[in-house]
Motif scaffolding. Structure first.
Motif, PDB file in Angstrom:
ATOM      1  N   GLU A  56      59.862 -49.576  54.368  1.00 28.41           N
ATOM      2  CA  GLU A  56      60.137 -50.927  54.869  1.00 28.41           C
ATOM      3  C   GLU A  56      59.006 -51.884  54.515  1.00 28.41           C
ATOM      4  O   GLU A  56      59.245 -53.022  54.101  1.00 28.41           O
ATOM      5  CB  GLU A  56      60.356 -50.899  56.386  1.00 28.41           C
ATOM      6  N   GLU A  57      57.779 -51.413  54.665  1.00 29.58           N
ATOM      7  CA  GLU A  57      56.626 -52.245  54.310  1.00 29.58           C
ATOM      8  C   GLU A  57      56.598 -52.507  52.803  1.00 29.58           C
ATOM      9  O   GLU A  57      56.344 -53.623  52.368  1.00 29.58           O
ATOM     10  CB  GLU A  57      55.336 -51.549  54.747  1.00 29.58           C
ATOM     11  N   TYR A  58      56.895 -51.486  52.017  1.00 28.83           N
ATOM     12  CA  TYR A  58      56.883 -51.607  50.561  1.00 28.83           C
ATOM     13  C   TYR A  58      57.919 -52.614  50.068  1.00 28.83           C
ATOM     14  O   TYR A  58      57.647 -53.386  49.154  1.00 28.83           O
ATOM     15  CB  TYR A  58      57.132 -50.233  49.935  1.00 28.83           C
ATOM     16  N   GLU A  83      59.219 -55.115  51.685  1.00 32.81           N
ATOM     17  CA  GLU A  83      59.197 -56.359  52.444  1.00 32.81           C
ATOM     18  C   GLU A  83      59.420 -57.594  51.563  1.00 32.81           C
ATOM     19  O   GLU A  83      60.151 -58.495  51.932  1.00 32.81           O
ATOM     20  CB  GLU A  83      57.871 -56.482  53.190  1.00 32.81           C
ATOM     21  N   ASP A  84      58.780 -57.640  50.409  1.00 32.27           N
ATOM     22  CA  ASP A  84      58.900 -58.789  49.511  1.00 32.27           C
ATOM     23  C   ASP A  84      59.815 -58.504  48.327  1.00 32.27           C
ATOM     24  O   ASP A  84      59.751 -59.181  47.304  1.00 32.27           O
ATOM     25  CB  ASP A  84      57.520 -59.210  49.010  1.00 32.27           C
TER      26      ASP A  84
END
Length: 66
Positions: free
Chosen positions: A18-20, A22-23
């Protein structure tokens, strides 16, 4: 009608993904994982059995696989 199955992933792994993404243009972890799996299946770059074993061992060491 399509049949579906469930794949269990560690919560820590999902949080990392999810963090990876994000963008990135993926709406969900499921969408991203599907994209990566399809891309790998279509790739001409096959990995050897030894490489697959090394990757699996590293994932186990990191706690992503049992």
């Amino acid at each position: 009608m399509s049949d579906y199955t469930t794949i269990s992933l560690r919560k820590e792994f999902v949080a990392d993904v999810e963090e990876y993404i994000e963008d990135e243009p993926f709406g969900s972890v499921k969408e991203f994982v599907k994209h990566v799996v399809v891309r790998e299946m279509e790739a001409d770059d096959a990995i050897s059995e030894t490489e697959a074993s090394q990757i699996a061992r590293k994932l186990r060491d990191l706690g992503y696989m049992d």
